[in-house]
Design a protein around this motif. Structure first.
Motif, short mmCIF file in Angstrom:
data_model
loop_
_atom_site.label_atom_id
_atom_site.label_comp_id
_atom_site.label_asym_id
_atom_site.label_seq_id
_atom_site.Cartn_x
_atom_site.Cartn_y
_atom_site.Cartn_z
N ARG A 123 -8.34 -11.41 -15.30
CA ARG A 123 -9.61 -11.66 -15.95
C ARG A 123 -10.11 -10.34 -16.57
O ARG A 123 -9.68 -9.26 -16.14
CB ARG A 123 -10.62 -12.20 -14.95
CG ARG A 123 -10.33 -13.62 -14.47
CD ARG A 123 -11.38 -14.07 -13.47
NE ARG A 123 -11.23 -13.42 -12.17
CZ ARG A 123 -12.23 -13.02 -11.41
NH1 ARG A 123 -13.48 -13.17 -11.82
NH2 ARG A 123 -12.01 -12.48 -10.24
N PRO A 124 -11.00 -10.39 -17.55
CA PRO A 124 -11.48 -9.14 -18.16
C PRO A 124 -12.03 -8.15 -17.14
O PRO A 124 -11.81 -6.94 -17.28
CB PRO A 124 -12.59 -9.65 -19.11
CG PRO A 124 -12.14 -11.02 -19.49
CD PRO A 124 -11.52 -11.59 -18.24
N LEU A 125 -12.73 -8.65 -16.13
CA LEU A 125 -13.29 -7.77 -15.12
C LEU A 125 -12.18 -7.05 -14.35
O LEU A 125 -12.32 -5.87 -14.00
CB LEU A 125 -14.16 -8.60 -14.14
CG LEU A 125 -15.23 -7.87 -13.34
CD1 LEU A 125 -16.24 -7.21 -14.27
CD2 LEU A 125 -15.93 -8.85 -12.41
N GLN A 126 -11.09 -7.75 -14.09
CA GLN A 126 -9.97 -7.15 -13.36
C GLN A 126 -9.23 -6.13 -14.23
O GLN A 126 -8.84 -5.06 -13.74
CB GLN A 126 -9.02 -8.25 -12.90
CG GLN A 126 -9.64 -9.18 -11.87
CD GLN A 126 -8.77 -10.38 -11.56
OE1 GLN A 126 -8.13 -10.94 -12.45
NE2 GLN A 126 -8.75 -10.80 -10.29
N THR A 127 -9.06 -6.47 -15.50
CA THR A 127 -8.43 -5.52 -16.42
C THR A 127 -9.27 -4.25 -16.53
O THR A 127 -8.74 -3.13 -16.54
CB THR A 127 -8.26 -6.15 -17.81
OG1 THR A 127 -7.40 -7.29 -17.71
CG2 THR A 127 -7.67 -5.15 -18.79
#
Length: 248
Positions: free
Chosen positions: A107-111
């Protein structure tokens, strides 16, 4: 089983960590050992180990990760979505951060989390789970402060170093009322098979050497895993060496 051409051999690491008398000495030895694998950043996270007091539970109880990155992780509640830690709870071996990212849909937050880590000087990261009778007890994270081309971590060696390091850490920090005791019940045949595993032999090769079936070797190893509370051949061998069960 392990590369004996390394300047600081695994057998020496076992001897030195068993003689360590303080966390700082143990950490120094681990830094020396993992430097040969290209790592200079280390962070131990004790998650849930009933043999250890609460004062040594938590992320980074021994570490040299950058403080600003530790602050980012805490302030943004990264525990709740860290993809490596989520994956680590479902496997027994070491996990390469970059390989996991390449084969996952972050997810964007993880990236963003791992971009921040790389920008902050954590490259080529590897995390190793440490399992016990009640589940995931701890994890050890390693990273390199510099980027290197074609870096290929020896995950078996990292797993072995992690297992030996944590055994010694528990020896130094275990609750007085429930000290770490050597595992009991390993039979002579199981010890013999473990010795051949330490020598790098496969189950098929061990079966031929001992004149037994491959299924019998597998059964013995399953018993060994249960008695030593391990989930892999590498960790079983490390624990057996540390406890004096085998002498490769």
């Amino acid at each position: 089983m392990f590369d004996r051409d390394l300047h600081y051999q695994f057998e020496d690491f076992v001897t030195d960590t068993r003689q360590a008398r303080a966390d700082e000495d143990l950490f120094r030895l681990l830094k020396k050992a993992v430097a040969q694998q290209g790592y200079d950043r280390i962070s131990l996270w004790v998650i849930d180990d009933p043999d250890l007091p609460q004062r040594v539970h938590g992320r980074g109880v021994l570490h040299n990760f950058p403080e600003e990155l530790r602050g980012y992780y805490k302030e943004n509640n990264c525990d709740s979505y860290d993809p490596v830690m989520q994956a680590l709870r479902m496997q027994t071996g070491s996990l390469d951060w970059e390989a996991h990212e390449a084969h996952s849909n972050y997810r964007p937050l993880q990236t963003r989390l791992y971009n921040v880590a790389r920008e902050g000087g954590l490259n080529h990261g590897v995390s190793t789970p440490i399992w016990g009778r009640n589940g995931l007890m701890a994890s050890l994270g390693l990273a390199a402060s510099e980027k290197h081309d074609a870096t290929h971590a020896d995950l078996d060696m990292i797993g072995a170093l992690t297992a030996q390091f944590y055994l010694s850490y528990k020896r130094l920090n275990a609750r007085p009322a429930s000290p770490c005791t050597p595992p009991a019940g390993i039979t002579p045949k199981e010890a013999e098979i473990l010795s051949w595993v330490a020598a790098g032999k496969t189950d098929a090769e061990i079966a031929t050497i001992l004149g037994i079936s491959r299924n019998t070797v597998d059964t013995h190893m399953r018993h060994v895993f249960a008695k030593l509370e391990t989930h892999s051949r590498v960790t079983a061998v490390v624990k057996a060496i540390a406890e004096g069960i085998i002498h490769p």
